[in-house]
Write a protein that holds these residues in place. Sequence first.
Motif, PDB file in Angstrom:
ATOM      1  N   LEU A 193       0.846  -1.193   0.000  1.00  0.00           N
ATOM      2  CA  LEU A 193       0.000   0.000   0.000  1.00  0.00           C
ATOM      3  C   LEU A 193       0.878   1.239   0.000  1.00  0.00           C
ATOM      4  O   LEU A 193       1.670   1.450   0.917  1.00  0.00           O
ATOM      5  CB  LEU A 193      -0.915   0.001   1.228  1.00  0.00           C
ATOM      6  N   SER A 194       0.746   2.034  -1.023  1.00  0.00           N
ATOM      7  CA  SER A 194       1.563   3.238  -1.164  1.00  0.00           C
ATOM      8  C   SER A 194       1.226   4.267  -0.092  1.00  0.00           C
ATOM      9  O   SER A 194       0.151   4.223   0.523  1.00  0.00           O
ATOM     10  CB  SER A 194       1.356   3.847  -2.553  1.00  0.00           C
ATOM     11  N   SER A 195       2.131   5.188   0.122  1.00  0.00           N
ATOM     12  CA  SER A 195       1.866   6.290   1.058  1.00  0.00           C
ATOM     13  C   SER A 195       1.058   7.394   0.397  1.00  0.00           C
ATOM     14  O   SER A 195       0.699   8.365   1.042  1.00  0.00           O
ATOM     15  CB  SER A 195       3.189   6.857   1.587  1.00  0.00           C
ATOM     16  N   PHE A 196       0.771   7.236  -0.894  1.00  0.00           N
ATOM     17  CA  PHE A 196      -0.001   8.231  -1.640  1.00  0.00           C
ATOM     18  C   PHE A 196      -1.322   7.628  -2.104  1.00  0.00           C
ATOM     19  O   PHE A 196      -1.429   6.427  -2.345  1.00  0.00           O
ATOM     20  CB  PHE A 196       0.782   8.730  -2.870  1.00  0.00           C
ATOM     21  N   THR A 197      -2.323   8.490  -2.265  1.00  0.00           N
ATOM     22  CA  THR A 197      -3.598   8.064  -2.827  1.00  0.00           C
ATOM     23  C   THR A 197      -3.446   7.874  -4.328  1.00  0.00           C
ATOM     24  O   THR A 197      -2.892   8.735  -5.015  1.00  0.00           O
ATOM     25  CB  THR A 197      -4.693   9.105  -2.544  1.00  0.00           C
ATOM     26  N   VAL A 198      -3.926   6.767  -4.838  1.00  0.00           N
ATOM     27  CA  VAL A 198      -3.829   6.463  -6.264  1.00  0.00           C
ATOM     28  C   VAL A 198      -5.222   6.504  -6.868  1.00  0.00           C
ATOM     29  O   VAL A 198      -6.101   5.731  -6.475  1.00  0.00           O
ATOM     30  CB  VAL A 198      -3.187   5.079  -6.501  1.00  0.00           C
ATOM     31  N   ARG A 199      -5.457   7.405  -7.812  1.00  0.00           N
ATOM     32  CA  ARG A 199      -6.764   7.551  -8.445  1.00  0.00           C
ATOM     33  C   ARG A 199      -6.853   6.778  -9.753  1.00  0.00           C
ATOM     34  O   ARG A 199      -7.931   6.392 -10.172  1.00  0.00           O
ATOM     35  CB  ARG A 199      -7.066   9.034  -8.692  1.00  0.00           C
ATOM     36  N   ASP A 200      -5.737   6.612 -10.415  1.00  0.00           N
ATOM     37  CA  ASP A 200      -5.708   5.910 -11.696  1.00  0.00           C
ATOM     38  C   ASP A 200      -4.567   4.904 -11.637  1.00  0.00           C
ATOM     39  O   ASP A 200      -3.400   5.296 -11.536  1.00  0.00           O
ATOM     40  CB  ASP A 200      -5.495   6.906 -12.833  1.00  0.00           C
ATOM     41  N   PRO A 201      -4.856   3.606 -11.699  1.00  0.00           N
ATOM     42  CA  PRO A 201      -3.785   2.606 -11.559  1.00  0.00           C
ATOM     43  C   PRO A 201      -2.703   2.721 -12.610  1.00  0.00           C
ATOM     44  O   PRO A 201      -1.526   2.441 -12.332  1.00  0.00           O
ATOM     45  CB  PRO A 201      -4.533   1.269 -11.664  1.00  0.00           C
ATOM     46  N   SER A 202      -3.058   3.141 -13.816  1.00  0.00           N
ATOM     47  CA  SER A 202      -2.048   3.244 -14.880  1.00  0.00           C
ATOM     48  C   SER A 202      -1.012   4.315 -14.583  1.00  0.00           C
ATOM     49  O   SER A 202       0.119   4.245 -15.061  1.00  0.00           O
ATOM     50  CB  SER A 202      -2.728   3.530 -16.227  1.00  0.00           C
ATOM     51  N   LYS A 203      -1.388   5.326 -13.761  1.00  0.00           N
ATOM     52  CA  LYS A 203      -0.447   6.401 -13.454  1.00  0.00           C
ATOM     53  C   LYS A 203       0.611   5.975 -12.441  1.00  0.00           C
ATOM     54  O   LYS A 203       1.616   6.651 -12.266  1.00  0.00           O
ATOM     55  CB  LYS A 203      -1.222   7.625 -12.924  1.00  0.00           C
ATOM     56  N   LEU A 204       0.406   4.835 -11.792  1.00  0.00           N
ATOM     57  CA  LEU A 204       1.429   4.323 -10.877  1.00  0.00           C
ATOM     58  C   LEU A 204       2.725   3.998 -11.615  1.00  0.00           C
ATOM     59  O   LEU A 204       3.812   4.065 -11.049  1.00  0.00           O
ATOM     60  CB  LEU A 204       0.919   3.069 -10.165  1.00  0.00           C
TER      61      LEU A 204
END
Length: 485
Positions: free
Chosen positions: A189-200
Amino acid sequence: MKKNKSAPITLISLVLMAAVILTMLILCLVPGAGSNSKNPVLAIYGDTGNVPTLSLRNTLRAAGFEYEILNYGQALPSGSSIVVVAMGSDALSVINDYRDDTHVKGFVLICPELNEAYMDNIRSGEPSCDIAIFAGRDNATTVTEMGDARKLYERISGDDTVYGTPIRRGGLFASKVYVNNAQNRTLSLSSFTVRDPSKLLFSPLFQNELAGYLSVTYIDEATREASFGRINAWFVFSWLAMLMAVISILLYISNMNINLTGSDGKKAPVSNWVFGLIGGISIAMAIGIVASTSFDAIRSAVIFILPFLPAIFMCCLFIINFQWIYAKEGKFVPRKKGLVPVVFMAVVTGSYVMLSLAMTTDLKIHAIKDASFSSGLMLLMLIADAVFATGLIYASRKSSAAGQGAKNCFGNKLILALMFIPCAVALLYGLIPGHSDIFYAGLAGLAATFIPYIAVVPLIRHTDRSLIPGILHGAVYVLVLAAVL
């Protein structure tokens, strides 16, 4: 004889420019090193947009892997060792599709959705191969508040993430990692909020963590141990190169005089037609962005229109300012001297933008599937934007020279600010309610408006030429379109 004090600064800027361009070229070539037909392949499903081709290839090859982007339904690439990566709503489907394939060694799910239709045959021991889940921040303290990634991990591992103790992986922005007792199920689990998985995929932190996971989990399949020095050095040098690019431009223009026709020194009033038309379009677009969440047709149109909106604004301004372009009164003739520095600066700036975008995106048009149509559209936008920009810069110089101030976005910051309204609304409206597609569309529109403008500002303010910065604006605008569409 009096010495030229500006010569050392000019020389330093030229040397720095050469070093920056050479560094960027090397950074574009380095990811190609380490190619090996025996490398296991990462088959990535679910990403239909831009991909950071160079950085991702460099990271995976540093871990002894290759990668291939596929659409759901496409067959796996050839190879004896394949790790399947999937993201989004259909991520779980790949486990059912390829669990019995002897070439598939494991699965990586990025921000998967918990779809019960795919869960019948997925348990803690089935399939027996490794499954890793990567997702955004999730600090829920109860089961009902958990995101899909944590719920899925608990279902396929048997672990309790509420009372379990995670491993912290990374430095300042450490991820929380859970690993089951059998060590074949992993949740990060990242320390940042992820709104779009492709942007990871664009995140250096995620790429680094993915490389670490692959190198440890598939150590028998990988052809080499992960080289984190290569991964981190590529990102550090790419950021430094971009920073040095800006510094070199600033050093070069520090010895150039400010041209009085390059900005609105008079602060003269602008026609209400300009503010009415540009402001009206901006407000209409802002309303459309808000309404887009209720109408899918409007939503898809808004996502596509925002990157093209700067050209629409400039077309309107071109028509309004046309009297300043063709009028013989106040004709502005640039000096014959000083052409070479202007052309040199335009070429260097354009090269910086092109190489920077190449290092951060794949510069492919994904929003338009027809390659011939997208190529024709980009050529049309290049010509149109170059004509609009040249005409507006020329009109701004003429009106400024006549003492009436700049009448358009090139020289008048208030008009430019009006052009940013739709992008700002898309960013805020996409960020607060959580509409990630609207948010990234606003970001794309912001880049399409700001990057070409900031690229030509030094040429406009420090020279008396209009055609060269106009062509540069068009070239940079098309490059940005290719990067964001």
